[in-house]
Design a protein around this motif. Structure first.
Motif, PDB file in Angstrom:
ATOM      1  N   ILE A  80       0.855  -1.184   0.000  1.00  0.00           N
ATOM      2  CA  ILE A  80       0.000   0.000   0.000  1.00  0.00           C
ATOM      3  C   ILE A  80       0.889   1.231   0.000  1.00  0.00           C
ATOM      4  O   ILE A  80       1.810   1.339   0.805  1.00  0.00           O
TER       5      ILE A  80
ATOM      6  N   ARG B  92       2.020   5.258   0.395  1.00  0.00           N
ATOM      7  CA  ARG B  92       1.927   6.214   1.498  1.00  0.00           C
ATOM      8  C   ARG B  92       0.672   7.083   1.406  1.00  0.00           C
ATOM      9  O   ARG B  92       0.051   7.401   2.421  1.00  0.00           O
TER      10      ARG B  92
ATOM     11  N   TYR C  83      -5.368   7.784   4.281  1.00  0.00           N
ATOM     12  CA  TYR C  83      -6.825   7.670   4.341  1.00  0.00           C
ATOM     13  C   TYR C  83      -7.295   6.425   5.111  1.00  0.00           C
ATOM     14  O   TYR C  83      -8.485   6.237   5.297  1.00  0.00           O
ATOM     15  N   GLU C  84      -6.380   5.596   5.555  1.00  0.00           N
ATOM     16  CA  GLU C  84      -6.715   4.317   6.179  1.00  0.00           C
ATOM     17  C   GLU C  84      -7.735   4.406   7.321  1.00  0.00           C
ATOM     18  O   GLU C  84      -8.596   3.527   7.434  1.00  0.00           O
TER      19      GLU C  84
ATOM     20  N   GLN D 278      -9.205   3.671  -5.041  1.00  0.00           N
ATOM     21  CA  GLN D 278      -8.638   2.745  -4.052  1.00  0.00           C
ATOM     22  C   GLN D 278      -9.273   2.942  -2.682  1.00  0.00           C
ATOM     23  O   GLN D 278      -9.616   1.976  -1.998  1.00  0.00           O
ATOM     24  N   VAL D 279      -9.430   4.196  -2.272  1.00  0.00           N
ATOM     25  CA  VAL D 279     -10.034   4.497  -0.981  1.00  0.00           C
ATOM     26  C   VAL D 279     -11.463   3.972  -0.939  1.00  0.00           C
ATOM     27  O   VAL D 279     -11.876   3.313   0.022  1.00  0.00           O
TER      28      VAL D 279
ATOM     29  N   ARG E 109     -14.030   4.062  10.895  1.00  0.00           N
ATOM     30  CA  ARG E 109     -15.005   3.548   9.933  1.00  0.00           C
ATOM     31  C   ARG E 109     -16.443   3.976  10.238  1.00  0.00           C
ATOM     32  O   ARG E 109     -17.209   4.319   9.345  1.00  0.00           O
TER      33      ARG E 109
ATOM     34  N   LEU F 231      -2.271   6.305   0.162  1.00  0.00           N
ATOM     35  CA  LEU F 231      -3.423   5.508   0.567  1.00  0.00           C
ATOM     36  C   LEU F 231      -3.443   5.336   2.087  1.00  0.00           C
ATOM     37  O   LEU F 231      -4.511   5.392   2.708  1.00  0.00           O
ATOM     38  N   LEU F 232      -2.293   5.174   2.689  1.00  0.00           N
ATOM     39  CA  LEU F 232      -2.220   5.013   4.145  1.00  0.00           C
ATOM     40  C   LEU F 232      -2.762   6.237   4.880  1.00  0.00           C
ATOM     41  O   LEU F 232      -3.294   6.112   5.983  1.00  0.00           O
TER      42      LEU F 232
ATOM     43  N   TRP G 162     -11.565   3.521   6.711  1.00  0.00           N
ATOM     44  CA  TRP G 162     -12.130   2.166   6.641  1.00  0.00           C
ATOM     45  C   TRP G 162     -11.657   1.278   7.793  1.00  0.00           C
ATOM     46  O   TRP G 162     -11.981   0.098   7.844  1.00  0.00           O
ATOM     47  N   THR G 163     -10.905   1.856   8.742  1.00  0.00           N
ATOM     48  CA  THR G 163     -10.441   1.063   9.889  1.00  0.00           C
ATOM     49  C   THR G 163     -10.927   1.712  11.187  1.00  0.00           C
ATOM     50  O   THR G 163     -12.079   1.552  11.557  1.00  0.00           O
TER      51      THR G 163
ATOM     52  N   LYS H  39     -11.576   0.192  -0.641  1.00  0.00           N
ATOM     53  CA  LYS H  39     -11.254  -0.234   0.728  1.00  0.00           C
ATOM     54  C   LYS H  39     -12.447  -0.009   1.648  1.00  0.00           C
ATOM     55  O   LYS H  39     -12.756  -0.836   2.504  1.00  0.00           O
TER      56      LYS H  39
END
Length: 68
Positions: free
Chosen positions: A2, A4, A9-10, A51-52, A17, A6-7, A13-14, A55
């Motif tokens: 993954i 940087r 925005y993690e 991608q976001v 969420r 994308l990370l 969805w984590t 996920k």
């Protein structure tokens, strides 16, 4: 792997969420931070936005279908 960007925005969805939902429009999905007022998360890079959203969908983030 993954990247940087994308990370960054993690949490959408984590860990955060439950604070997010996806509004489904005729043009696709728009990530929305729930609140009063709700706030749209605009991601200017289409590939990163895809991608976001993927996920978020895979993680089961709520989808709100908006009327046309």
């Amino acid at each position: 792997m993954i990247d940087r960007d994308l990370l960054a925005y993690e949490p959408m969805w984590t860990t955060e969420r439950d604070r997010w939902e996806l509004h489904q429009t005729s043009l696709g999905y728009l990530p929305i931070l729930k609140g009063d007022p709700p706030v749209a998360e605009l991601i200017c890079d289409d590939g990163l936005a895809d991608q976001v959203i993927a996920k978020m969908l895979a993680a089961g983030v709520a989808v709100v279908a908006l009327p046309d």
